[in-house]
Design a protein around this motif. Structure first.
Motif, PDB file in Angstrom:
ATOM      1  N   SER A  35       0.830  -1.202   0.000  1.00 22.09           N
ATOM      2  CA  SER A  35       0.000   0.000   0.000  1.00 22.09           C
ATOM      3  C   SER A  35       0.867   1.256   0.000  1.00 22.09           C
ATOM      4  N   CYS A  36       2.076   1.138   0.493  1.00 19.87           N
ATOM      5  CA  CYS A  36       2.942   2.319   0.593  1.00 19.87           C
ATOM      6  C   CYS A  36       4.168   2.288  -0.328  1.00 19.87           C
ATOM      7  N   HIS A  37       4.550   1.099  -0.801  1.00 25.18           N
ATOM      8  CA  HIS A  37       5.779   0.984  -1.598  1.00 25.18           C
ATOM      9  C   HIS A  37       5.543   0.205  -2.889  1.00 25.18           C
ATOM     10  N   SER A  38       6.137   0.669  -3.984  1.00 23.32           N
ATOM     11  CA  SER A  38       6.097  -0.130  -5.211  1.00 23.32           C
ATOM     12  C   SER A  38       7.475  -0.704  -5.484  1.00 23.32           C
ATOM     13  N   LEU A  39       7.506  -1.666  -6.413  1.00 25.82           N
ATOM     14  CA  LEU A  39       8.786  -2.249  -6.824  1.00 25.82           C
ATOM     15  C   LEU A  39       9.101  -1.803  -8.242  1.00 25.82           C
ATOM     16  N   GLU A  40       8.533  -0.706  -8.618  1.00 27.85           N
ATOM     17  CA  GLU A  40       8.752  -0.183  -9.963  1.00 27.85           C
ATOM     18  C   GLU A  40       9.675   1.029  -9.836  1.00 27.85           C
ATOM     19  N   VAL A  41      10.817   0.973 -10.510  1.00 25.59           N
ATOM     20  CA  VAL A  41      11.786   2.063 -10.393  1.00 25.59           C
ATOM     21  C   VAL A  41      11.118   3.390 -10.747  1.00 25.59           C
ATOM     22  N   GLY A  42      11.295   4.369  -9.889  1.00 26.29           N
ATOM     23  CA  GLY A  42      10.768   5.702 -10.156  1.00 26.29           C
ATOM     24  C   GLY A  42       9.355   5.928  -9.654  1.00 26.29           C
ATOM     25  N   LYS A  43       8.677   4.840  -9.225  1.00 25.91           N
ATOM     26  CA  LYS A  43       7.288   5.011  -8.804  1.00 25.91           C
ATOM     27  C   LYS A  43       7.178   5.109  -7.275  1.00 25.91           C
ATOM     28  N   ASN A  44       7.116   6.331  -6.785  1.00 26.34           N
ATOM     29  CA  ASN A  44       6.966   6.528  -5.347  1.00 26.34           C
ATOM     30  C   ASN A  44       5.493   6.588  -4.965  1.00 26.34           C
ATOM     31  N   LYS A  45       5.171   6.025  -3.816  1.00 22.59           N
ATOM     32  CA  LYS A  45       3.792   6.119  -3.300  1.00 22.59           C
ATOM     33  C   LYS A  45       3.873   6.903  -1.986  1.00 22.59           C
ATOM     34  N   VAL A  46       3.213   6.383  -0.941  1.00 18.15           N
ATOM     35  CA  VAL A  46       3.359   7.021   0.376  1.00 18.15           C
ATOM     36  C   VAL A  46       4.815   6.917   0.822  1.00 18.15           C
ATOM     37  N   GLY A  47       5.459   5.824   0.420  1.00 21.82           N
ATOM     38  CA  GLY A  47       6.893   5.623   0.666  1.00 21.82           C
ATOM     39  C   GLY A  47       7.618   5.530  -0.680  1.00 21.82           C
ATOM     40  N   PRO A  48       8.951   5.563  -0.657  1.00 25.30           N
ATOM     41  CA  PRO A  48       9.729   5.497  -1.900  1.00 25.30           C
ATOM     42  C   PRO A  48       9.705   4.089  -2.510  1.00 25.30           C
ATOM     43  N   ASP A  62      15.332   9.636  -5.672  1.00 22.99           N
ATOM     44  CA  ASP A  62      15.017  10.927  -6.297  1.00 22.99           C
ATOM     45  C   ASP A  62      13.536  11.259  -6.194  1.00 22.99           C
ATOM     46  N   GLY A  63      13.253  12.466  -5.816  1.00 21.59           N
ATOM     47  CA  GLY A  63      11.869  12.931  -5.872  1.00 21.59           C
ATOM     48  C   GLY A  63      11.010  12.502  -4.702  1.00 21.59           C
ATOM     49  N   PHE A  64      11.577  11.769  -3.741  1.00 23.33           N
ATOM     50  CA  PHE A  64      10.769  11.413  -2.576  1.00 23.33           C
ATOM     51  C   PHE A  64      11.119  12.326  -1.409  1.00 23.33           C
ATOM     52  N   LYS A  65      10.081  12.819  -0.747  1.00 22.48           N
ATOM     53  CA  LYS A  65      10.323  13.734   0.360  1.00 22.48           C
ATOM     54  C   LYS A  65      10.391  12.950   1.672  1.00 22.48           C
ATOM     55  N   TYR A  66      11.606  12.689   2.103  1.00 21.39           N
ATOM     56  CA  TYR A  66      11.840  11.894   3.303  1.00 21.39           C
ATOM     57  C   TYR A  66      11.722  12.734   4.575  1.00 21.39           C
TER      58      TYR A  66
END
Ligand code: HEC
Length: 133
Positions: A35-48, A62-66
């Motif tokens: 629900s929070c993470h994908s395994l697709e490079v570049g695809k961020n959800k709630v988590g990177p 890149d592009g994820f606000k930690y």
């Protein structure tokens, strides 16, 4: 009577095997992360996204606000490996705080990951699974 006892032993063994297999099923464990993470490079959800996370500096997608604390841990040299990931998954807050403090940092704020995996077996299995993707 003897037959029944034997059947009991066989059933017990079968259950043990089934239990062991499910504990080590990383794909199943990953359902909890999906629900929070994908395994697709570049695809961020709630988590990177998580592909290639072993060997990656923490907080560097890149592009994820930690959270501040995860970025700080990365800046201090935290690189994900199997061992520290197990600790992180078991308790993200505790692990990051200890890491940053040990390195002499201030450990301000909390990790944005509020999820915890209670069993280290599950953590090992899910890390293997992610690593194989
Ligand atoms: C409720 C949402 C949620 C769930 C469920 C969740 N995570 Fe996270 N995860 C996050 C967020 C948000 C972050 C970013 C944390 C931060 O910035 O402090 C994160 C960060 C991470 C990181 C650090 C990534 C990096 O680039 O440094 C890893 C590794 C990770 N999660 C693995 C997992 C795994 C494996 C699972 C399942 C067992 C999982 N997470 C379940 C939300 C979640």
């Amino acid at each position: 009577m003897k037959k029944i006892a034997l059947l009991g032993v066989a059933l017990g063994a079968a259950l043990l095997v089934a239990g062991g297999a499910s504990a080590a099923d990383g794909k199943k464990v990953f359902n909890k992360c999906k629900s929070c993470h994908s395994l697709e490079v570049g695809k961020n959800k709630v988590g990177p996204y998580l592909n290639g996370m072993i060997g990656r500096t923490a907080g560097s997608v890149d592009g994820f606000k930690y959270s501040k604390i995860l970025v700080e841990a990365g800046a201090q040299g935290l690189v994900w490996d199997e061992q520290n990931l197990v600790q992180y998954l078991e308790n993200p807050q505790k692990f990051l705080k200890a890491y940053v403090t040990e390195k002499g940092g201030k450990a301000s704020g909390r990790s944005k990951m509020s999820f915890r995996l209670k069993k280290s077996d599950d953590a090992v299995a899910v890390i293997d699974y992610i690593n194989s993707q």
